[in-house]
Write a protein that holds these residues in place. Structure first.
Motif, PDB file in Angstrom:
ATOM      1  N   LEU A 151       0.777  -1.219   0.037  1.00  0.00           N
ATOM      2  CA  LEU A 151       0.080  -0.040  -0.155  1.00  0.00           C
ATOM      3  C   LEU A 151       0.844   1.353  -0.089  1.00  0.00           C
ATOM      4  O   LEU A 151       0.477   2.493  -0.449  1.00  0.00           O
ATOM      5  CB  LEU A 151      -1.162  -0.081   1.246  1.00  0.00           C
ATOM      6  N   ARG A 152       2.199   1.140   0.452  1.00  0.00           N
ATOM      7  CA  ARG A 152       3.065   2.381   0.466  1.00  0.00           C
ATOM      8  C   ARG A 152       3.309   2.894  -0.908  1.00  0.00           C
ATOM      9  O   ARG A 152       3.883   3.887  -1.212  1.00  0.00           O
ATOM     10  CB  ARG A 152       4.276   2.070   1.220  1.00  0.00           C
ATOM     11  N   GLY A 153       3.116   2.002  -2.016  1.00  0.00           N
ATOM     12  CA  GLY A 153       3.346   2.355  -3.391  1.00  0.00           C
ATOM     13  C   GLY A 153       2.247   2.756  -4.075  1.00  0.00           C
ATOM     14  O   GLY A 153       2.299   3.311  -5.359  1.00  0.00           O
ATOM     15  N   ILE A 154       0.943   3.305  -3.424  1.00  0.00           N
ATOM     16  CA  ILE A 154      -0.168   3.693  -4.236  1.00  0.00           C
ATOM     17  C   ILE A 154      -0.728   4.854  -3.603  1.00  0.00           C
ATOM     18  O   ILE A 154      -0.345   5.264  -2.169  1.00  0.00           O
ATOM     19  CB  ILE A 154      -1.056   2.412  -4.473  1.00  0.00           C
ATOM     20  N   VAL A 155      -1.483   5.618  -4.415  1.00  0.00           N
ATOM     21  CA  VAL A 155      -2.216   6.690  -3.731  1.00  0.00           C
ATOM     22  C   VAL A 155      -3.695   6.563  -4.156  1.00  0.00           C
ATOM     23  O   VAL A 155      -3.973   6.475  -5.568  1.00  0.00           O
ATOM     24  CB  VAL A 155      -1.859   8.208  -4.320  1.00  0.00           C
ATOM     25  N   GLY A 156      -4.890   6.458  -3.184  1.00  0.00           N
ATOM     26  CA  GLY A 156      -6.155   6.130  -4.053  1.00  0.00           C
ATOM     27  C   GLY A 156      -6.816   7.539  -4.127  1.00  0.00           C
ATOM     28  O   GLY A 156      -6.359   8.618  -4.189  1.00  0.00           O
ATOM     29  N   PHE A 157      -7.766   7.478  -4.666  1.00  0.00           N
ATOM     30  CA  PHE A 157      -8.718   8.751  -5.290  1.00  0.00           C
ATOM     31  C   PHE A 157     -10.042   8.430  -5.048  1.00  0.00           C
ATOM     32  O   PHE A 157     -10.489   7.292  -5.361  1.00  0.00           O
ATOM     33  CB  PHE A 157      -8.293   9.285  -6.755  1.00  0.00           C
ATOM     34  N   ARG A 158     -11.098   9.410  -4.946  1.00  0.00           N
ATOM     35  CA  ARG A 158     -12.331   9.534  -5.252  1.00  0.00           C
ATOM     36  C   ARG A 158     -12.784  10.203  -6.017  1.00  0.00           C
ATOM     37  O   ARG A 158     -12.078  11.581  -6.112  1.00  0.00           O
ATOM     38  CB  ARG A 158     -13.023   9.453  -3.798  1.00  0.00           C
ATOM     39  N   PHE A 159     -13.509  10.140  -6.970  1.00  0.00           N
ATOM     40  CA  PHE A 159     -13.963  11.218  -8.075  1.00  0.00           C
ATOM     41  C   PHE A 159     -15.567  11.271  -8.007  1.00  0.00           C
ATOM     42  O   PHE A 159     -16.220  10.481  -8.149  1.00  0.00           O
ATOM     43  CB  PHE A 159     -13.537  10.765  -9.169  1.00  0.00           C
ATOM     44  N   GLU A 160     -16.030  12.239  -7.986  1.00  0.00           N
ATOM     45  CA  GLU A 160     -17.392  12.866  -7.820  1.00  0.00           C
ATOM     46  C   GLU A 160     -17.625  13.761  -9.040  1.00  0.00           C
ATOM     47  O   GLU A 160     -17.501  14.945  -8.964  1.00  0.00           O
ATOM     48  CB  GLU A 160     -17.943  13.477  -6.462  1.00  0.00           C
ATOM     49  N   PRO A 161     -18.277  13.137 -10.127  1.00  0.00           N
ATOM     50  CA  PRO A 161     -18.619  14.192 -11.250  1.00  0.00           C
ATOM     51  C   PRO A 161     -19.684  15.177 -10.736  1.00  0.00           C
ATOM     52  O   PRO A 161     -20.796  14.608 -10.525  1.00  0.00           O
ATOM     53  CB  PRO A 161     -19.029  13.387 -12.291  1.00  0.00           C
ATOM     54  N   ALA A 162     -19.603  16.230 -11.265  1.00  0.00           N
ATOM     55  CA  ALA A 162     -20.394  17.080 -11.235  1.00  0.00           C
ATOM     56  C   ALA A 162     -21.309  17.416 -12.428  1.00  0.00           C
ATOM     57  O   ALA A 162     -22.428  17.830 -12.559  1.00  0.00           O
ATOM     58  CB  ALA A 162     -19.987  18.734 -11.015  1.00  0.00           C
ATOM     59  N   HIS A 163     -20.925  16.757 -13.499  1.00  0.00           N
ATOM     60  CA  HIS A 163     -21.332  16.768 -14.917  1.00  0.00           C
ATOM     61  C   HIS A 163     -21.114  15.607 -15.687  1.00  0.00           C
ATOM     62  O   HIS A 163     -19.941  14.780 -15.716  1.00  0.00           O
ATOM     63  CB  HIS A 163     -20.958  17.896 -15.846  1.00  0.00           C
ATOM     64  N   VAL A 164     -22.322  14.870 -16.018  1.00  0.00           N
ATOM     65  CA  VAL A 164     -22.100  13.640 -17.015  1.00  0.00           C
ATOM     66  C   VAL A 164     -22.848  13.841 -18.301  1.00  0.00           C
ATOM     67  O   VAL A 164     -23.692  14.291 -18.458  1.00  0.00           O
ATOM     68  CB  VAL A 164     -22.681  12.491 -16.227  1.00  0.00           C
ATOM     69  N   GLU A 165     -21.594  13.773 -19.361  1.00  0.00           N
ATOM     70  CA  GLU A 165     -22.062  13.769 -20.803  1.00  0.00           C
ATOM     71  C   GLU A 165     -21.997  12.624 -21.507  1.00  0.00           C
ATOM     72  O   GLU A 165     -20.918  11.846 -21.535  1.00  0.00           O
ATOM     73  CB  GLU A 165     -21.424  14.817 -21.356  1.00  0.00           C
ATOM     74  N   LEU A 166     -23.110  12.020 -21.901  1.00  0.00           N
ATOM     75  CA  LEU A 166     -23.223  10.667 -22.501  1.00  0.00           C
ATOM     76  C   LEU A 166     -23.473  10.971 -24.151  1.00  0.00           C
ATOM     77  O   LEU A 166     -24.337  11.594 -24.409  1.00  0.00           O
ATOM     78  CB  LEU A 166     -24.519   9.855 -21.995  1.00  0.00           C
ATOM     79  N   LYS A 167     -22.545  10.224 -25.022  1.00  0.00           N
ATOM     80  CA  LYS A 167     -22.799  10.311 -26.423  1.00  0.00           C
ATOM     81  C   LYS A 167     -22.691   9.034 -27.013  1.00  0.00           C
ATOM     82  O   LYS A 167     -22.051   8.296 -26.682  1.00  0.00           O
ATOM     83  CB  LYS A 167     -21.665  11.148 -27.174  1.00  0.00           C
ATOM     84  N   PHE A 168     -24.050   8.780 -27.508  1.00  0.00           N
ATOM     85  CA  PHE A 168     -24.186   7.547 -28.306  1.00  0.00           C
ATOM     86  C   PHE A 168     -24.542   7.891 -29.734  1.00  0.00           C
ATOM     87  O   PHE A 168     -25.739   8.098 -29.967  1.00  0.00           O
ATOM     88  CB  PHE A 168     -25.410   6.678 -27.644  1.00  0.00           C
ATOM     89  N   LYS A 169     -23.278   7.658 -30.564  1.00  0.00           N
ATOM     90  CA  LYS A 169     -23.645   8.061 -31.741  1.00  0.00           C
ATOM     91  C   LYS A 169     -23.828   6.615 -32.784  1.00  0.00           C
ATOM     92  O   LYS A 169     -23.082   5.974 -32.926  1.00  0.00           O
ATOM     93  CB  LYS A 169     -22.367   8.595 -32.439  1.00  0.00           C
TER      94      LYS A 169
END
Length: 206
Positions: A151-169
């Motif tokens: 575990l000493r070799g990593i850094v964790g993250f949490r990511f909370e998106p404020a905006h989600v854009e979905l493109k289905f072409k």
């Protein structure tokens, strides 16, 4: 990203499906020098209504592990080349080649963390999730010193998106006959991505 109205999706269930199918994302940040920096990472995802949380970790030497703040996460969906020869109206409408695809852009804030207990919990959940996906049962054991030292070799993250854009072409700007023909052609492909695109097209025809 450039998203014509015909290709925009708003139902977050489509994001759920994209991440479930491919939880290996591209995370983009901007460095102090203004240059973009990207990492490619497996993640854990969960959603409660409109609230999305994505978790993962970097190797500690990764420069992005020092970043706290705005970020763009790209969730990659299936994609496939579309030949104009498949369109029934190819001559009358002078059709040209294109590419069909599904993708999501999540914009929000990164929160890095280095707490050992939180990292142990994250790595345990990551290993459980991805070991199960290949039918194996390796587990991170936080009680083992040799595991915990990693575990000493990593850094964790949490990511909370404020905006989600979905493109289905998916040829939504074409006549139905063209969409049916393209879905049929792609469904016969040897490529899994092409067949997945065909399935998405047929969902929108039903």
């Amino acid at each position: 990203m450039y998203t014509p109205r015909a290709f925009a999706e708003t139902d977050l269930a489509h994001l759920d499906a994209l991440v479930a199918a491919d939880p290996f994302v591209t995370l983009v940040t901007t460095g102090a020098d203004g240059a973009p920096f990207a990492s490619h990472l497996p993640v854990l995802y969960r959603r409660d209504g409109g609230h999305v949380l994505v978790e993962g970790h970097w190797a500690k030497p990764n420069p992005q592990a020092q970043h706290s703040g705005p970020a763009l996460m790209i969730v990659h969906g299936p994609h496939a080349y579309v030949s104009p020869s498949w369109y029934p109206d190819k001559e009358a409408a002078a059709r040209v080649p294109t590419w069909n695809y599904a993708v999501a852009h999540l914009s929000g804030t990164l929160h890095p963390f280095a707490d050992e207990d939180a990292l142990a919990d994250l790595v345990s959940r990551l290993s459980d999730r991805f070991e199960a996906s290949v039918g194996q049962a390796w587990r991170f054991e936080p009680g083992r010193d040799d595991h915990r030292r990693q575990l000493r070799g990593i850094v964790g993250f949490r990511f909370e998106p404020a905006h989600v854009e979905l493109k289905f072409k998916l040829n939504q700007n074409h006549p139905v006959a063209n969409r049916v023909a393209v879905a049929q052609a792609l469904s016969g492909s040897d490529a899994a991505d092409a067949r997945a695109v065909a399935a998405l097209m047929r969902e929108r025809l039903d």
